[in-house]
Design a protein around this motif. Structure first.
Motif, PDB file in Angstrom:
ATOM      1  N   ALA A 260       0.831  -1.205   0.000  1.00  0.00           N
ATOM      2  CA  ALA A 260       0.000   0.000   0.000  1.00  0.00           C
ATOM      3  C   ALA A 260       0.867   1.258   0.000  1.00  0.00           C
ATOM      4  O   ALA A 260       0.534   2.264  -0.646  1.00  0.00           O
ATOM      5  CB  ALA A 260      -0.932  -0.014   1.205  1.00  0.00           C
ATOM      6  N   SER A 261       2.029   1.215   0.677  1.00  0.00           N
ATOM      7  CA  SER A 261       2.931   2.371   0.686  1.00  0.00           C
ATOM      8  C   SER A 261       3.478   2.633  -0.706  1.00  0.00           C
ATOM      9  O   SER A 261       3.576   3.786  -1.158  1.00  0.00           O
ATOM     10  CB  SER A 261       4.080   2.112   1.684  1.00  0.00           C
ATOM     11  OG  SER A 261       3.579   1.981   2.987  1.00  0.00           O
ATOM     12  N   VAL A 262       3.826   1.546  -1.436  1.00  0.00           N
ATOM     13  CA  VAL A 262       4.341   1.698  -2.797  1.00  0.00           C
ATOM     14  C   VAL A 262       3.279   2.315  -3.703  1.00  0.00           C
ATOM     15  O   VAL A 262       3.550   3.239  -4.492  1.00  0.00           O
ATOM     16  CB  VAL A 262       4.807   0.333  -3.334  1.00  0.00           C
ATOM     17  CG1 VAL A 262       5.178   0.441  -4.820  1.00  0.00           C
ATOM     18  CG2 VAL A 262       5.993  -0.186  -2.522  1.00  0.00           C
ATOM     19  N   GLN A 263       2.031   1.846  -3.621  1.00  0.00           N
ATOM     20  CA  GLN A 263       0.947   2.365  -4.444  1.00  0.00           C
ATOM     21  C   GLN A 263       0.658   3.828  -4.117  1.00  0.00           C
ATOM     22  O   GLN A 263       0.348   4.627  -5.010  1.00  0.00           O
ATOM     23  CB  GLN A 263      -0.336   1.522  -4.228  1.00  0.00           C
ATOM     24  CG  GLN A 263      -0.235   0.111  -4.766  1.00  0.00           C
ATOM     25  CD  GLN A 263      -0.129   0.096  -6.279  1.00  0.00           C
ATOM     26  OE1 GLN A 263      -0.674   0.956  -6.964  1.00  0.00           O
ATOM     27  NE2 GLN A 263       0.632  -0.872  -6.798  1.00  0.00           N
ATOM     28  N   LEU A 264       0.794   4.219  -2.860  1.00  0.00           N
ATOM     29  CA  LEU A 264       0.552   5.603  -2.461  1.00  0.00           C
ATOM     30  C   LEU A 264       1.588   6.538  -3.102  1.00  0.00           C
ATOM     31  O   LEU A 264       1.253   7.609  -3.623  1.00  0.00           O
ATOM     32  CB  LEU A 264       0.576   5.706  -0.945  1.00  0.00           C
ATOM     33  CG  LEU A 264       0.403   7.120  -0.372  1.00  0.00           C
ATOM     34  CD1 LEU A 264      -0.972   7.683  -0.774  1.00  0.00           C
ATOM     35  CD2 LEU A 264       0.544   7.116   1.162  1.00  0.00           C
ATOM     36  N   ASN A 265       2.846   6.151  -3.094  1.00  0.00           N
ATOM     37  CA  ASN A 265       3.884   6.989  -3.694  1.00  0.00           C
ATOM     38  C   ASN A 265       3.661   7.161  -5.196  1.00  0.00           C
ATOM     39  O   ASN A 265       3.844   8.254  -5.759  1.00  0.00           O
ATOM     40  CB  ASN A 265       5.269   6.371  -3.428  1.00  0.00           C
ATOM     41  CG  ASN A 265       5.629   6.403  -1.940  1.00  0.00           C
ATOM     42  OD1 ASN A 265       5.173   7.301  -1.219  1.00  0.00           O
ATOM     43  ND2 ASN A 265       6.420   5.444  -1.495  1.00  0.00           N
ATOM     44  N   LYS A 266       3.276   6.094  -5.861  1.00  0.00           N
ATOM     45  CA  LYS A 266       3.017   6.157  -7.305  1.00  0.00           C
ATOM     46  C   LYS A 266       1.835   7.088  -7.595  1.00  0.00           C
ATOM     47  O   LYS A 266       1.875   7.899  -8.547  1.00  0.00           O
ATOM     48  CB  LYS A 266       2.709   4.761  -7.839  1.00  0.00           C
ATOM     49  CG  LYS A 266       2.474   4.726  -9.343  1.00  0.00           C
ATOM     50  CD  LYS A 266       2.209   3.303  -9.793  1.00  0.00           C
ATOM     51  CE  LYS A 266       1.931   3.293 -11.298  1.00  0.00           C
ATOM     52  NZ  LYS A 266       1.616   1.924 -11.786  1.00  0.00           N
ATOM     53  N   ALA A 267       0.767   7.032  -6.790  1.00  0.00           N
ATOM     54  CA  ALA A 267      -0.402   7.889  -6.994  1.00  0.00           C
ATOM     55  C   ALA A 267      -0.050   9.360  -6.783  1.00  0.00           C
ATOM     56  O   ALA A 267      -0.523  10.240  -7.517  1.00  0.00           O
ATOM     57  CB  ALA A 267      -1.515   7.462  -6.035  1.00  0.00           C
ATOM     58  N   LYS A 268       0.822   9.669  -5.815  1.00  0.00           N
ATOM     59  CA  LYS A 268       1.233  11.063  -5.595  1.00  0.00           C
ATOM     60  C   LYS A 268       1.981  11.598  -6.809  1.00  0.00           C
ATOM     61  O   LYS A 268       1.777  12.742  -7.237  1.00  0.00           O
ATOM     62  CB  LYS A 268       2.127  11.144  -4.353  1.00  0.00           C
ATOM     63  CG  LYS A 268       1.363  10.964  -3.039  1.00  0.00           C
ATOM     64  CD  LYS A 268       2.322  11.051  -1.855  1.00  0.00           C
ATOM     65  CE  LYS A 268       1.552  10.926  -0.533  1.00  0.00           C
ATOM     66  NZ  LYS A 268       2.486  10.963   0.641  1.00  0.00           N
ATOM     67  N   SER A 269       2.887  10.787  -7.395  1.00  0.00           N
ATOM     68  CA  SER A 269       3.666  11.212  -8.562  1.00  0.00           C
ATOM     69  C   SER A 269       2.758  11.533  -9.746  1.00  0.00           C
ATOM     70  O   SER A 269       2.938  12.537 -10.444  1.00  0.00           O
ATOM     71  CB  SER A 269       4.667  10.112  -8.936  1.00  0.00           C
ATOM     72  OG  SER A 269       5.348  10.437 -10.125  1.00  0.00           O
TER      73      SER A 269
END
Length: 803
Positions: A260-269
């Motif tokens: 979930a942390s990885v997906q959150l960073n990608k969504a912010k970018s």
């Protein structure tokens, strides 16, 4: 039984008859062979289906086609009314109520039902209440030596015999029932022995129950605390297994939280990238809208060019139509129609003249033909007469008077020959006249040719008219097309007023440059349309994963603390299993002791029930033994009643003959005018008259008839008194045949005296004097012309004779 109505259809001499019958003495009189006896036969046939000859003789010989043979009798019996209908192939019995109710519906069933209603068979009815023509014999049955038996049945003694048989049957049934009950219950010793056996078994079961209770108490002490130990070890085993699962679940939750942390960073970018592309996407959308407006303006400009071309083409076609316009087309049509009407009228006149000339020629031809035929016939007649006259003169004898021809008449031959010659000349003239008229006249021929010419000219006028009409139709089409073209030019000019010119080419090129410049940014901006939503979703997933991971860590800590409270560590699963097994064995011993106790209790209860049932069976045995003794006493009583009833029937049958003799003697004294006072019957019911204390076996025919009549009347009276049958009907057919006037009067007087016993008496006779003694008289007549019989009231018959 009172007869109310008789309906006859195609039965012997009767084609159709409706006879209303009433109480009292009714006389049915008529000449021999008129059909009086047929009335009685119709009644007995309807009731019993019996007839004197074959069934084929019942149908009227002169019946039309398939007209059916049928008889219907309506009668009252007590307070009820009945109607029986019978044909050669079917029968029906109805109870006459508000609506007729069908009781029986076949030949056999209807006869059985009538016998049951009246209590008499056909033979019994014929020997008692119905005396048929020339058959006064007393107690005459188809089977000889049955007088005693049939008399008992007619007097109702069969009911006593039936009661006696019923009593005997009841006695036998009760005796068999008692024997069956005795065989079923057994003996007193056997039942008592079974009670003792069940009592001993019940005591043994109670001893085993006490032993099982003691074993249960010992097992309960040994298994004390085993349940608590097993519960604690089982709970520890469950917690250890649960902790293993929770550790695996915690690892899975940790992995989900990292993902979930990885997906959150990608969504912010992606959200930041979309913000940088927003201005370029807006520039592209504005240029795209402007480009679409330029395309629409270009299409409208093309429509304007097409409208101008359409206007030019329409105006050119209109000029062509105006040059081809023909103004004289309608005048040519009117002229052609006028010429055709004149030709048609001239043709109609010529055809009428031809018809009149043809009719006149046919009339002349027919008249000449008829005149020729007339002359030919006259010549044939005169020639024939001339030949006959010549032949008779040659023979010398006159064909009329058969005398020699006188010399002065021979000259007549020459006169006849001259007439023949004149007729031949006239025939030749008529033939010439006929041949002259036979050929068609010149006037008819000329008119026929004239009609043909006029028809040809009329056809040419029609063709001219059709060509003119076609030209006029074409002219009308040109006018319509010209109007349509003018309207089209007007509409196209109106539409051109709102159409714009083509757009500026430089503006179009600038717009297309902007589209190309910002197209890639607009595409990427669209691909990132849900970046913000994906960012929010990723943040929510991460938050939920973190919360679940924290909750799972707390649950693992709580389970570990609870396991330690139970005295176990997470690695002591084997010790928990061993303690559970040990405690289960002690509890299993306790359950086996409880099961043994329960089984011992069930056995004790069952043997207690068996003992109770055996004691109840002993009590029921003693009650049934008393019941059997009561049934045996009742069987003996029914047997004695049956014997007494049989003896009573024999006694009543023996007394019937003296009673019959007594009543018959009274009737005989009345019918013989006191000449004979006593009548005796033998064992076979053969009568003997006592005359001055002397038995007389042989008497005259008339005396034999009054003896038989006395016995028949006595039997009817006795049945009416003793049998309980409400017959109230007496029918007598030709019982006066051998009686003198005095004895006929005696018979009528006796019938008068019997009216209190018989409500309805029908007497059939050919002697009209009986009419004076009757309440009502019916006359039967046979008409030889119509070949059928009819029944009329005597009053109506007298009125007819007076008129």
């Amino acid at each position: 039984m009172i007869l109310k109505r008789l309906s006859i259809r195609n039965f012997r001499q009767f084609r159709e008859a409706e006879i209303e019958l009433s109480p009292g003495l009714t006389a049915i009189i008529g000449a021999n062979g008129s059909g009086k006896t047929t009335v009685i036969e119709a009644i007995t046939w309807a009731l019993y289906g019996e007839q004197r000859n074959t069934k084929e003789t019942l149908r009227r010989y002169w019946a039309e086609g398939r007209a059916p043979t049928s008889v219907s009798v309506t009668f009252a019996l007590g307070r009820e009314s009945w109607r029986v209908e019978r044909t050669l192939t079917s029968a029906s019995l109805f109870a006459v109520e508000d609506q007729d109710r069908l009781v029986a519906s076949s030949l056999r069933e209807v006869t059985k039902a009538v016998e049951k209603l009246l209590g008499l068979s056909y033979e019994q009815f014929r020997n008692s209440f119905c005396t048929e023509q020339r058959d006064l014999s007393f107690l005459k049955f188809r089977t000889p030596n049955r007088q005693q038996e049939e008399l008992g049945r007619m007097l109702g003694f069969d009911r006593i015999r039936t009661a006696a048989k019923t009593s005997k049957d009841r006695s036998k049934h009760l005796r068999d029932t008692a024997a069956g009950m005795a065989a079923a219950i057994g003996t007193d010793e056997v039942v008592s022995e079974r009670v003792e056996q069940f009592r001993s078994a019940e005591n043994e079961a109670r001893l085993r129950l006490q032993q099982a209770q003691a074993a249960l108490e010992a097992s309960s002490e040994a298994s004390a605390g085993a349940q608590a130990q097993r519960d604690r070890a089982s709970a520890a085993r469950t917690l250890i297994a649960e902790m293993r699962v929770r550790r695996q679940l915690g690892q899975t939750l940790k992995e989900q939280m990292d993902a979930a942390s990885v997906q959150l960073n990608k969504a912010k970018s992606e959200a930041l990238e979309r913000d940088t592309l927003c201005d370029g996407a807006k520039e592209y959308e504005a240029a795209d809208a402007q480009h679409k407006r330029f395309i629409a303006q270009s299409k409208q400009a093309e429509s304007r060019l097409r409208a101008e071309a359409t206007i030019a083409a329409a105006m050119g076609r209109a000029d062509t139509i105006r040059k081809e316009f023909d103004a004289d087309a309608s005048l040519r049509v009117e002229s052609a129609v006028s010429n055709m009407d004149g030709d048609a009228k001239e043709l109609a006149g010529a055809e009428e003249a031809l018809r009149l000339a043809t009719d006149e020629w046919h009339s002349h031809r027919q008249a000449a033909q008829e005149s020729l035929a007339e002359s030919n016939a006259r010549l044939t007649e005169i020639s024939s007469r001339a030949e006959e006259l010549g032949a008779s003169i040659a023979s010398g004898v006159c064909p009329i008077c058969s005398q020699p021809w006188p010399s002065e008449k021979i000259d007549a031959v020459e006169e006849v020959r001259r007439r023949v010659a004149d007729a031949e000349r006239d025939l030749v003239k008529k033939q010439q006249a006929f041949h002259a008229v036979k050929e068609t006249s010149k006037a008819v021929t000329d008119l026929t040719e004239r009609v043909a010419q006029l028809r040809q000219r009329l056809e040419e006028s029609r063709q001219t008219r059709d060509l003119a009409k076609a030209a006029m139709s074409e002219q009308t089409k040109r006018e319509a097309e010209l109007r349509s073209l003018e309207q089209q030019v007007k509409e196209q000019k109106d539409a051109m007023q709102d159409l714009p010119d083509k757009p500026d080419p430089e503006a179009v090129i600038e717009c297309e440059r902007k589209l190309e410049l910002h197209h890639a940014a607009w595409i990427r901006f669209g691909q990132l349309a849900d970046a913000v939503a994906r960012l929010e979703a990723a943040e929510l997933i991460l938050k939920n994963s973190q919360e679940k991971f924290a909750e799972e860590k707390e649950s693992q800590a709580a389970a570990d603390a609870k396991l330690r409270e139970l005295g176990f560590s997470p690695n002591e699963a084997d010790r928990a299993d061993a303690e559970v097994e040990e405690a289960s064995k002690r509890l299993e011993s306790l359950r086996e002791a409880e099961a043994s106790l329960k089984h011992a209790m069930e056995i004790a209860e069952e043997r207690g029930r068996n003992l109770t049932a055996a004691e109840t069976a002993l009590s029921e045995f003693r009650e049934k033994k008393l019941k059997i003794e009561e049934i045996e006493r009742e069987s003996k009583l029914y047997n004695e009643v049956g014997t007494a009833l049989a003896e009573l029937r024999e006694a009543l049958t023996e007394r019937a003959r003296p009673l019959l003799e007594q009543i018959a003697s009274t009737n005989l004294a009345a019918l013989s005018g006191g000449r004979y006072l006593t009548l005796k019957l033998s064992d076979r019911f053969e009568p003997t008259v006592i005359d001055e204390n002397v038995e007389k076996d042989v008497i005259s025919g008339g005396e034999e008839d009054i003896v038989a009549l006395s016995l028949r009347l006595a039997l009817a009276q006795l049945i009416q008194e003793r049998s309980g049958q409400p017959m109230s009907l007496l029918m007598m057919d030709e019982v006066f045949g051998s009686l003198d006037a005095e004895r006929r009067t005696n018979v009528l007087s006796q019938l008068e005296a019997m009216r209190d016993m018989f409500d309805q008496i029908l007497v059939i006779s050919h002697i009209e004097a009986i009419n004076d003694a009757a309440d009502r008289c019916l006359i039967v007549r046979y008409d030889p012309l119509t070949r059928e019989s009819a029944v009329v009231e005597a009053v109506a018959d007298v009125a007819e004779m007076v008129s």
